[in-house]
Scaffold this motif. Structure first.
Motif, PDB file in Angstrom:
ATOM      1  N   ALA A 196       0.613  -1.168  -0.004  1.00 42.98           N
ATOM      2  CA  ALA A 196       0.058   0.048  -0.265  1.00 42.98           C
ATOM      3  C   ALA A 196       0.828   1.333  -0.106  1.00 42.98           C
ATOM      4  CB  ALA A 196      -0.864   0.006   1.104  1.00 42.98           C
ATOM      5  N   SER A 197       2.206   0.993   0.508  1.00 40.75           N
ATOM      6  CA  SER A 197       3.005   2.150   0.519  1.00 40.75           C
ATOM      7  C   SER A 197       3.670   2.411  -0.868  1.00 40.75           C
ATOM      8  CB  SER A 197       4.213   2.063   1.903  1.00 40.75           C
ATOM      9  OG  SER A 197       3.212   1.728   3.163  1.00 40.75           O
ATOM     10  N   HIS A 198       3.820   1.334  -1.490  1.00 39.39           N
ATOM     11  CA  HIS A 198       4.196   1.289  -2.867  1.00 39.39           C
ATOM     12  C   HIS A 198       3.077   0.948  -3.804  1.00 39.39           C
ATOM     13  CE1 HIS A 198       8.455   0.846  -0.743  1.00 39.39           C
ATOM     14  NE2 HIS A 198       8.869   1.449  -1.983  1.00 39.39           N
ATOM     15  N   PRO A 199       2.176   1.818  -3.988  1.00 32.16           N
ATOM     16  CA  PRO A 199       1.118   1.289  -4.837  1.00 32.16           C
ATOM     17  C   PRO A 199       1.679   0.978  -6.276  1.00 32.16           C
ATOM     18  CG  PRO A 199       1.205   3.732  -4.527  1.00 32.16           C
ATOM     19  CD  PRO A 199       1.884   3.069  -3.713  1.00 32.16           C
ATOM     20  N   GLU A 200       2.704   1.581  -6.838  1.00 26.53           N
ATOM     21  CA  GLU A 200       3.043   1.123  -8.237  1.00 26.53           C
ATOM     22  C   GLU A 200       3.808  -0.131  -8.661  1.00 26.53           C
ATOM     23  OE1 GLU A 200       1.140   4.317  -8.336  1.00 26.53           O
ATOM     24  OE2 GLU A 200       1.863   3.244 -10.335  1.00 26.53           O
ATOM     25  N   ALA A 201       4.313  -0.814  -7.377  1.00 27.97           N
ATOM     26  CA  ALA A 201       5.100  -1.918  -7.520  1.00 27.97           C
ATOM     27  C   ALA A 201       4.215  -3.167  -7.925  1.00 27.97           C
ATOM     28  CB  ALA A 201       5.765  -2.147  -5.973  1.00 27.97           C
ATOM     29  N   GLU A 202       4.943  -4.057  -8.576  1.00 27.25           N
ATOM     30  CA  GLU A 202       4.485  -5.512  -8.904  1.00 27.25           C
ATOM     31  C   GLU A 202       4.828  -6.071  -7.637  1.00 27.25           C
ATOM     32  OE1 GLU A 202       3.521  -6.402 -11.972  1.00 27.25           O
ATOM     33  OE2 GLU A 202       3.754  -4.635 -13.022  1.00 27.25           O
ATOM     34  N   PHE A 203       3.866  -7.427  -7.515  1.00 27.79           N
ATOM     35  CA  PHE A 203       3.983  -8.037  -6.414  1.00 27.79           C
ATOM     36  C   PHE A 203       5.295  -8.747  -6.340  1.00 27.79           C
ATOM     37  CE2 PHE A 203       3.480 -12.154  -4.136  1.00 27.79           C
ATOM     38  CZ  PHE A 203       2.894 -11.750  -2.802  1.00 27.79           C
ATOM     39  N   LEU A 204       5.810  -9.207  -7.393  1.00 29.89           N
ATOM     40  CA  LEU A 204       7.439  -9.801  -7.122  1.00 29.89           C
ATOM     41  C   LEU A 204       8.419  -8.950  -6.997  1.00 29.89           C
ATOM     42  CD1 LEU A 204       7.076 -12.524  -9.865  1.00 29.89           C
ATOM     43  CD2 LEU A 204       7.194 -12.956  -7.190  1.00 29.89           C
ATOM     44  N   ASP A 205       8.201  -7.518  -6.985  1.00 31.61           N
ATOM     45  CA  ASP A 205       9.318  -6.637  -6.781  1.00 31.61           C
ATOM     46  C   ASP A 205       9.999  -6.787  -5.797  1.00 31.61           C
ATOM     47  OD1 ASP A 205       8.713  -5.527  -9.209  1.00 31.61           O
ATOM     48  OD2 ASP A 205       8.051  -3.631  -8.430  1.00 31.61           O
ATOM     49  N   PHE A 206       9.399  -6.910  -4.421  1.00 26.16           N
ATOM     50  CA  PHE A 206       9.969  -6.943  -3.066  1.00 26.16           C
ATOM     51  C   PHE A 206      10.305  -8.550  -2.882  1.00 26.16           C
ATOM     52  CE2 PHE A 206       7.712  -3.019  -3.055  1.00 26.16           C
ATOM     53  CZ  PHE A 206       8.906  -2.135  -3.404  1.00 26.16           C
ATOM     54  N   VAL A 207       9.742  -9.355  -3.455  1.00 27.12           N
ATOM     55  CA  VAL A 207       9.899 -11.035  -2.814  1.00 27.12           C
ATOM     56  C   VAL A 207      11.242 -11.098  -3.108  1.00 27.12           C
ATOM     57  CG1 VAL A 207       9.090 -13.292  -3.539  1.00 27.12           C
ATOM     58  CG2 VAL A 207       7.448 -11.266  -3.534  1.00 27.12           C
ATOM     59  N   ASN A 208      11.765 -12.020  -2.177  1.00 28.79           N
ATOM     60  CA  ASN A 208      13.246 -12.356  -2.166  1.00 28.79           C
ATOM     61  C   ASN A 208      13.886 -13.032  -3.436  1.00 28.79           C
ATOM     62  OD1 ASN A 208      13.450 -11.938   0.579  1.00 28.79           O
ATOM     63  ND2 ASN A 208      12.441 -13.687   1.009  1.00 28.79           N
ATOM     64  N   ALA A 209      14.550 -12.927  -4.026  1.00 29.92           N
ATOM     65  CA  ALA A 209      14.982 -13.553  -5.024  1.00 29.92           C
ATOM     66  C   ALA A 209      15.809 -14.830  -4.636  1.00 29.92           C
ATOM     67  CB  ALA A 209      16.682 -12.636  -5.533  1.00 29.92           C
ATOM     68  N   PRO A 210      15.838 -15.774  -5.490  1.00 29.35           N
ATOM     69  CA  PRO A 210      15.449 -15.650  -6.833  1.00 29.35           C
ATOM     70  C   PRO A 210      14.197 -15.894  -7.373  1.00 29.35           C
ATOM     71  CG  PRO A 210      16.091 -17.893  -6.431  1.00 29.35           C
ATOM     72  CD  PRO A 210      16.012 -17.023  -5.110  1.00 29.35           C
ATOM     73  N   ILE A 211      13.076 -15.915  -6.528  1.00 24.27           N
ATOM     74  CA  ILE A 211      11.951 -16.230  -6.924  1.00 24.27           C
ATOM     75  C   ILE A 211      11.463 -14.768  -7.280  1.00 24.27           C
ATOM     76  CG2 ILE A 211       9.525 -16.758  -6.174  1.00 24.27           C
ATOM     77  CD1 ILE A 211      10.825 -18.749  -4.293  1.00 24.27           C
ATOM     78  N   GLY A 212      11.606 -13.717  -6.524  1.00 24.07           N
ATOM     79  CA  GLY A 212      11.161 -12.454  -6.663  1.00 24.07           C
ATOM     80  C   GLY A 212      12.364 -11.631  -7.101  1.00 24.07           C
ATOM     81  N   LYS A 213      12.206 -10.294  -7.256  1.00 29.37           N
ATOM     82  CA  LYS A 213      13.400  -9.443  -7.451  1.00 29.37           C
ATOM     83  C   LYS A 213      14.265  -8.651  -6.406  1.00 29.37           C
ATOM     84  CE  LYS A 213      11.015  -7.950 -11.663  1.00 29.37           C
ATOM     85  NZ  LYS A 213       9.814  -6.844 -12.330  1.00 29.37           N
ATOM     86  N   GLY A 214      13.436  -8.828  -5.130  1.00 27.07           N
ATOM     87  CA  GLY A 214      14.274  -8.403  -3.948  1.00 27.07           C
ATOM     88  C   GLY A 214      14.875  -6.997  -4.314  1.00 27.07           C
ATOM     89  N   LYS A 215      13.959  -5.896  -4.698  1.00 28.74           N
ATOM     90  CA  LYS A 215      14.128  -4.890  -4.613  1.00 28.74           C
ATOM     91  C   LYS A 215      14.463  -4.284  -3.412  1.00 28.74           C
ATOM     92  CE  LYS A 215      12.190  -3.736  -9.477  1.00 28.74           C
ATOM     93  NZ  LYS A 215      11.262  -2.712  -9.880  1.00 28.74           N
ATOM     94  N   PRO A 216      15.141  -3.113  -3.289  1.00 28.39           N
ATOM     95  CA  PRO A 216      15.196  -2.325  -1.916  1.00 28.39           C
ATOM     96  C   PRO A 216      13.978  -1.521  -1.925  1.00 28.39           C
ATOM     97  CG  PRO A 216      16.928  -1.197  -3.657  1.00 28.39           C
ATOM     98  CD  PRO A 216      16.287  -2.422  -4.228  1.00 28.39           C
ATOM     99  N   ILE A 217      13.521  -1.499  -0.525  1.00 27.65           N
ATOM    100  CA  ILE A 217      12.431  -0.718  -0.249  1.00 27.65           C
ATOM    101  C   ILE A 217      12.702   0.783  -0.061  1.00 27.65           C
ATOM    102  CG2 ILE A 217      10.435  -0.323   1.520  1.00 27.65           C
ATOM    103  CD1 ILE A 217      10.627  -3.470   1.964  1.00 27.65           C
ATOM    104  N   THR A 218      11.921   1.764  -0.841  1.00 29.85           N
ATOM    105  CA  THR A 218      12.443   3.196  -0.687  1.00 29.85           C
ATOM    106  C   THR A 218      11.509   4.365   0.140  1.00 29.85           C
ATOM    107  OG1 THR A 218      11.532   3.221  -2.911  1.00 29.85           O
ATOM    108  CG2 THR A 218      13.818   3.120  -2.688  1.00 29.85           C
ATOM    109  N   ALA A 219      10.069   3.562   0.062  1.00 29.64           N
ATOM    110  CA  ALA A 219       9.184   4.743   0.409  1.00 29.64           C
ATOM    111  C   ALA A 219       9.090   4.233   2.116  1.00 29.64           C
ATOM    112  CB  ALA A 219       7.869   4.513  -0.172  1.00 29.64           C
ATOM    113  N   SER A 220       8.665   5.213   2.813  1.00 30.13           N
ATOM    114  CA  SER A 220       8.314   5.031   4.171  1.00 30.13           C
ATOM    115  C   SER A 220       6.944   4.362   4.337  1.00 30.13           C
ATOM    116  CB  SER A 220       8.278   6.372   5.169  1.00 30.13           C
ATOM    117  OG  SER A 220       9.518   6.856   5.038  1.00 30.13           O
ATOM    118  N   LEU A 221       7.167   3.210   5.109  1.00 28.52           N
ATOM    119  CA  LEU A 221       5.971   2.611   5.513  1.00 28.52           C
ATOM    120  C   LEU A 221       5.133   3.300   6.655  1.00 28.52           C
ATOM    121  CD1 LEU A 221       7.664   0.482   3.840  1.00 28.52           C
ATOM    122  CD2 LEU A 221       6.601  -1.257   5.266  1.00 28.52           C
TER     123      LEU A 221
END
Lengths: 431, 431
Positions: A117-142
């Motif tokens: 909800a704090s990253h409304p533009e993100a795809e679900f896999l963006d923050f999921v752990n690699a290698p399944i997801g992309k493991g992107k850093p979290i930039t917005a404040s939760l």
């Protein structure tokens, strides 16, 4: 060990985000008022929504005039699908504070809802752990999240980790980032008095394995590859002198109180002690990490066929997380012992075995026997076979473990697919 | 116990704000870069500014192109006047991040500078602890502060406390608020290799007393008055199950390593272990609080006449903080023991005394004797008399203790002015 808290202001403890005491939850409305909350998202599950822990929170919100919406559709052992449903609810609600009342499933779901909800533009896999997801850093404040744990197991109130079943892969994975760590954990031992006996046992096994795995994890200064910038430091960074303190202390409490907490839901001293042990183990493993028992548990839970867990009020087959973790523990620690036999012997000793005349070469066998004896006494299912798996399932269990490298790489002993095959095979029967 | 860190990204530990490892400071410039720092305030003292810990930090700032200004006028055992000078420097500098390299004096001064620069309208007494100051809540956000401790004593890198001598009152007081807690503590055991032997001893006594006092402090659930709102919870809240873990663990390390760390500056294992013990004790007491040894130490330090501390390179008479704390410890724990004799006996046992046949009534005497023996072995001055006090000074020492209610009220045993008089009298000679 049981501390009765006379007021909410007495009991916030070291490590800053844990407040502990019987009755501490009843003033949560005052905290929300202090935070200026105007639109709170309260997450829980359908069983808990009928029980006192949620009732106490709702009464307090009402008393202090805090507006809230309730989401009670959290799935026990959540999936990507159930995460997404909660995320949709969160996005639509534009909440300013989150409150999670429940076990690890509820708290993890709430973390994910807050994150996306704090990253409304993100795809679900963006923050999921690699290698399944992309493991992107979290930039917005939760938004702030207050976690009120009602089981004594996950330690999710202390960690930046949220775990779910990725249904396509039939394996658990998760999101791991310090930004997910709850703002405040309200650890109220009165809540654990509502746990059925098998929930107390399984969540206690999770505590046991958090402590054993973080205590025996690869030391932080031997981990590789070596990131060139501190910002790339992983959430799980290997055993270290601070996590060791928590792991040893949690093991001592498990040794003293787990059996009592399972046998008698009214044993307030035992239940409240296990509740604190889950916090202690959580602070330790949330920093040091876990390894093979957890890495192998994800496909054990994810591939469940028909197993109906005793004592769980759910409509789908599940292998409760703590059970899926502990069933491989005798095989795992027999396998890892030679890399740090002193720690395996010390763990066996804390768990009640006389190790004074044991040779280092026997450390693995001794800790494995100690664990088998605890599991037998607690009437745990006799291995993976007893929860519906056969040897034919081992290849898919191994396949589901491979992507869990985030945790399995913290094993003190390097391992091949053949080693994983042998570990699953050795876990088919325990006694 | 000695962990060599291969890279800065390996070593951040549980309790979130401590990063530990030999060499961990050398990449501080990268952290500042990650934080977007453009104008850093580096605080230290004149002795340290010539030594490797500051050199390593400056090299790293230069390497990573971080702009900074250096303030090296921190006073060892700071005063309201020296605090104000640092505050003026901070106000004029409009800094975006603070870095403190030094012992407790430097870190505490830097906390105060950051606080008042963030509240430019505030009067100095606004945030000072009541009853000396007004103890107002902190409302503005402070700038990030990275603390790099070079002594193994104060634990200031883990706490929200800043202590100074209030010269008019000839007593120490301070500012205590969670908002002051450093964003990150970089605990680099290589730094403590530069401590002179007496600095190692005195800072070790501070660790010892942090652990003993927080372990025996009034339990958090017996503290009164009971605030009606969690926002009024004090920084020091009494002993509790989490602070107990840290206190016990710190005591064990002190028992094993303090003497070695004092005797041999090159004993890397001992010095680095004491450095971690100061962190552990800091996390514990920063939450539970300290009591009579610390409360009585403030006038002992504040009323100093001519005592020149061995091994300290300063131009004014001082009683080093750790020495001022430990000299009353035998009398204090003999006085408090009857309120929780088990804890006093357990402490004596951890410190190496066989307590198996000791009666509870003798707990105070036994712990006091244990402490006297440690102090004698470490060639500590023989009581308050040896640092220049006589019986005629006792009334002013008692008078200077009265305003320290913030800590003395955490004593497990209630006390009168007569009790304080007797405690100072009993501390005139130790051996």
């Amino acid at each position: 060990m049981f501390y009765r808290c006379r007021c909410p202001a007495h009991s916030q403890m070291a490590c800053s985000n844990i407040r502990y005491g019987a009755g501490v939850t009843k003033e949560i409305g005052m905290d929300l008022q202090n935070m200026g909350a105007r639109n709170v998202c309260l997450m829980t599950d359908r069983t808990l929504s009928q029980l006192p822990p949620v009732g106490v929170v709702l009464d307090s919100l009402t008393k202090h005039g805090v507006e809230y919406k309730i989401y009670e559709d959290v799935r026990v052992e959540p999936t990507d699908k159930s995460f997404k449903a909660a995320i949709d609810f969160a996005k639509q609600g534009h909440f300013d504070v989150y409150v999670a009342v429940g076990g690890g499933s509820v708290i993890d779901t709430c973390k994910a809802a807050n994150l996306y909800a704090s990253h409304p533009e993100a795809e679900f896999l963006d923050f999921v752990n690699a290698p399944i997801g992309k493991g992107k850093p979290i930039t917005a404040s939760l938004k702030p999240l207050i976690a009120v744990p009602t089981t004594a197991g996950t330690g999710s109130e202390t960690t930046g980790v949220a775990i779910f079943d990725f249904e396509n892969l039939k394996a658990k994975t998760g999101i791991a980032n310090r930004a997910l760590k709850p703002t405040l954990g309200m650890v109220d031992p009165l809540h654990t008095l509502h746990m059925p006996s098998r929930v107390a046992a399984n969540s206690g096994f999770d505590v046991l394995c958090h402590a054993l795995e973080s205590f025996t994890a690869l030391p932080y200064n031997l981990r590789s590859p070596c990131p060139s910038n501190p910002i790339n430091r992983p959430a799980y960074q290997g055993s270290n002198p601070i996590s060791d303190v928590w792991a040893r202390h949690a093991l001592k409490i498990v040794a003293k109180y787990l059996k009592r907490a399972v046998r008698d839901a009214g044993d307030v001293e035992a239940r409240s002690s296990m509740h604190l042990a889950s916090v202690f183990a959580g602070i330790g493993f949330g920093n040091a990490g876990v390894h093979l028992c957890h890495g192998m548990s994800y496909p054990i839970a994810g591939n469940v066929k028909t197993h109906r867990a005793r004592g769980y009020n759910v409509e789908h087959p599940i292998v409760p997380h703590g059970l899926s973790v502990v069933l491989t523990s005798p095989a795992v620690f027999a396998f890892t012992a030679n890399m740090c036999p002193e720690r395996h012997l010390e763990a066996a000793q804390i768990l009640g075995t006389d190790v004074s005349n044991i040779k280092k070469d026997d450390a693995g066998r001794v800790l494995a026997d100690t664990l088998r004896s605890i599991l037998y006494d607690l009437e745990v299912e006799d291995g993976l076979f007893a929860i519906g798996y056969t040897k034919e399932d081992i290849p898919s269990l191994v396949k589901g473990t491979i992507p869990q490298e985030r945790v399995t790489k913290l094993s003190p002993r390097a391992h091949t697919e053949e080693d994983l095959t042998a570990l699953f095979a050795a876990s088919m029967k325990l006694y």
